[in-house]
Design an enzyme around this catalytic site. Structure first.
Site, PDB file in Angstrom:
ATOM      1  N   SER A 139       0.869  -1.180   0.000  1.00  0.00           N
ATOM      2  CA  SER A 139       0.000   0.000   0.000  1.00  0.00           C
ATOM      3  C   SER A 139       0.904   1.227   0.000  1.00  0.00           C
ATOM      4  CB  SER A 139      -0.842  -0.014   1.285  1.00  0.00           C
ATOM      5  OG  SER A 139      -1.470   1.237   1.486  1.00  0.00           O
ATOM      6  N   TYR A 152      -2.188  -1.696  10.446  1.00  0.00           N
ATOM      7  CA  TYR A 152      -2.166  -1.783   8.979  1.00  0.00           C
ATOM      8  C   TYR A 152      -0.832  -1.271   8.448  1.00  0.00           C
ATOM      9  CZ  TYR A 152      -3.947  -1.207   4.165  1.00  0.00           C
ATOM     10  OH  TYR A 152      -4.147  -1.279   2.808  1.00  0.00           O
TER      11      TYR A 152
HETATM   12  P1  NAD Z   1     -11.464  -6.245  -0.188  1.00  0.00           P
HETATM   13  O1  NAD Z   1     -12.037  -6.248   1.185  1.00  0.00           O
HETATM   14  O2  NAD Z   1     -12.369  -6.113  -1.365  1.00  0.00           O
HETATM   15  O3  NAD Z   1     -10.555  -7.518  -0.415  1.00  0.00           O
HETATM   16  C1  NAD Z   1      -9.897  -8.177   0.616  1.00  0.00           C
HETATM   17  C2  NAD Z   1      -9.872  -9.626   0.245  1.00  0.00           C
HETATM   18  O4  NAD Z   1      -9.223 -10.337   1.300  1.00  0.00           O
HETATM   19  C3  NAD Z   1     -11.291 -10.208   0.099  1.00  0.00           C
HETATM   20  O5  NAD Z   1     -11.301 -11.128  -0.959  1.00  0.00           O
HETATM   21  C4  NAD Z   1     -11.483 -10.913   1.425  1.00  0.00           C
HETATM   22  O6  NAD Z   1     -12.391 -11.992   1.322  1.00  0.00           O
HETATM   23  C5  NAD Z   1     -10.073 -11.394   1.695  1.00  0.00           C
HETATM   24  N1  NAD Z   1      -9.816 -11.743   3.077  1.00  0.00           N
HETATM   25  C6  NAD Z   1     -10.070 -11.011   4.189  1.00  0.00           C
HETATM   26  N2  NAD Z   1      -9.729 -11.734   5.290  1.00  0.00           N
HETATM   27  C7  NAD Z   1      -9.270 -12.926   4.839  1.00  0.00           C
HETATM   28  C8  NAD Z   1      -8.803 -14.102   5.478  1.00  0.00           C
HETATM   29  N3  NAD Z   1      -8.750 -14.214   6.805  1.00  0.00           N
HETATM   30  N4  NAD Z   1      -8.435 -15.150   4.700  1.00  0.00           N
HETATM   31  C9  NAD Z   1      -8.507 -15.078   3.348  1.00  0.00           C
HETATM   32  N5  NAD Z   1      -8.944 -14.003   2.702  1.00  0.00           N
HETATM   33  C10 NAD Z   1      -9.327 -12.933   3.442  1.00  0.00           C
HETATM   34  O7  NAD Z   1     -10.366  -5.071  -0.180  1.00  0.00           O
HETATM   35  P2  NAD Z   1      -9.358  -4.573  -1.307  1.00  0.00           P
HETATM   36  O8  NAD Z   1      -9.440  -3.101  -1.275  1.00  0.00           O
HETATM   37  O9  NAD Z   1      -9.536  -5.290  -2.577  1.00  0.00           O
HETATM   38  O10 NAD Z   1      -7.936  -4.978  -0.655  1.00  0.00           O
HETATM   39  C11 NAD Z   1      -7.075  -5.962  -1.185  1.00  0.00           C
HETATM   40  C12 NAD Z   1      -5.638  -5.660  -0.759  1.00  0.00           C
HETATM   41  O11 NAD Z   1      -5.228  -4.409  -1.298  1.00  0.00           O
HETATM   42  C13 NAD Z   1      -5.457  -5.551   0.760  1.00  0.00           C
HETATM   43  O12 NAD Z   1      -4.231  -6.127   1.141  1.00  0.00           O
HETATM   44  C14 NAD Z   1      -5.421  -4.041   0.971  1.00  0.00           C
HETATM   45  O13 NAD Z   1      -4.698  -3.694   2.125  1.00  0.00           O
HETATM   46  C15 NAD Z   1      -4.709  -3.596  -0.278  1.00  0.00           C
HETATM   47  N6  NAD Z   1      -4.922  -2.176  -0.620  1.00  0.00           N
HETATM   48  C16 NAD Z   1      -6.176  -1.692  -0.903  1.00  0.00           C
HETATM   49  C17 NAD Z   1      -6.324  -0.351  -1.224  1.00  0.00           C
HETATM   50  C18 NAD Z   1      -7.684   0.251  -1.588  1.00  0.00           C
HETATM   51  O14 NAD Z   1      -7.780   1.483  -1.695  1.00  0.00           O
HETATM   52  N7  NAD Z   1      -8.714  -0.525  -1.813  1.00  0.00           N
HETATM   53  C19 NAD Z   1      -5.212   0.488  -1.248  1.00  0.00           C
HETATM   54  C20 NAD Z   1      -3.964  -0.041  -0.947  1.00  0.00           C
HETATM   55  C21 NAD Z   1      -3.828  -1.376  -0.633  1.00  0.00           C
END
Ligand code: NAD
Length: 257
Positions: A139, A152
């Site tokens: 991130s 985080y």
């Molecule tokens: P999201 O909530 O849509 O996706 C998270 C995924 O992780 C989902 O598929 C969820 O089912 C899964 N998950 C959660 N707990 C779990 C567990 N215990 N076991 C297995 N799977 C699990 O969110 P997202 O925004 O798509 O985030 C995905 C990644 O990207 C994360 O690591 C997040 O930190 C990172 N990220 C997101 C953003 C953003 O703005 N959306 C920015 C930077 C980084």
């Protein structure tokens, strides 16, 4: 870019960025293993849809990334893992002195330790196959901080460090390990926050997005899941064979500030 014949395992890929990455890898020809901690028909249906659309092999394997044994079992069950994308992640926002210990432990387990366990299980397979790519989804918060997100930010800084170490341990092999650092990405989760923010701030959608959500993102645009997926595909390409142990920001200029 053709990834035909490669198998990619993407943790946390039944929604958002993980699903976007799985889709782009499938578009590039890779077989994909989707994952989350649930075991619903719709999880398996997602894999079936991707398989049909891109004419590759896709399946869904349930494994809870908060549990070390299940992280390792996911890789074993996948049977092959040429491309490992550590994407599963959760968030909790609270000041350090009142941050719930259970939330701290869960965030460190899912956002950081799971990548250690899956990588440890996948590297021997990559070595046997003579090729491998580890892509960790960190991130902008792997490079910078904000208040109230201690667990985080600690986990995301940690995964950047893990990526560098794995890169050095595999530097002389045809294996690379890097971290992608997205800024704000428009996932269903982020989209769902917009109406609340509109109410809280008494602003229209456009103003809330620009002035509140993207306050730190100079481009004033969300990154997309397709762009994160495309960056992952690039890291799997021959052009990226000498890119290892580094971070690629997809953040509209956030970390340039
Ligand atoms: P999201 O909530 O849509 O996706 C998270 C995924 O992780 C989902 O598929 C969820 O089912 C899964 N998950 C959660 N707990 C779990 C567990 N215990 N076991 C297995 N799977 C699990 O969110 P997202 O925004 O798509 O985030 C995905 C990644 O990207 C994360 O690591 C997040 O930190 C990172 N990220 C997101 C953003 C953003 O703005 N959306 C920015 C930077 C980084």
């Amino acid at each position: 870019m053709s990834l035909v014949g490669k198998t990619a395992v993407i943790t946390g890929s039944n929604s958002g960025i993980g699903l976007g990455i799985a889709t782009e890898l499938a578009r590039a020809g890779a077989n994909v293993v989707l994952n989350s901690f649930t075991d619903r028909q719709e999880d398996h249906d997602l894999a079936e849809e991707i398989e049909r659309e891109y004419e590759i092999l896709a399946r869904y394997i349930k494994a809870d990334m908060s549990k070390p044994d299940e992280c390792r079992a996911l890789i074993v069950q996948a049977g092959a893992c040429d491309i490992l994308v550590n994407n599963a992640g959760i968030q909790h926002v609270a000041p350090v002195d009142t941050f719930p210990t259970g939330k701290w432990d869960a965030i460190i387990a899912i956002n950081l330790s799971s990548a250690f366990h899956t990588t440890a299980a996948a590297l021997p397979m990559m070595r046997d196959a003579g090729w491998g790519r580890v892509v960790n989804i960190a991130s902008a918060h792997g490079l910078t901080a904000s208040p109230y997100k201690s667990a985080y930010i600690a986990a995301k800084h940690g995964i950047v460090g893990l990526s560098k170490t794995v890169a050095l341990e595999t530097a002389e092999e045809p294996i690379t390990c890097n971290a992608i650092c997205p800024g704000y990405v428009l996932t269903p989760l982020v989209e769902a926050q917009i109406p609340d923010q509109m109410k809280t701030h008494g602003m229209d959608r456009e103003t809330v997005v620009r002035e509140v959500m993207l306050a730190r993102q100079p481009s004033k645009q969300f990154a997309t899941v397709e762009q994160i997926g495309g960056t992952t595909v690039f890291l799997c390409s021959d052009a990226a064979a000498q890119i290892t142990g580094t971070t690629i920001s997809v953040d509209g200029g956030w970390t340039a500030l």
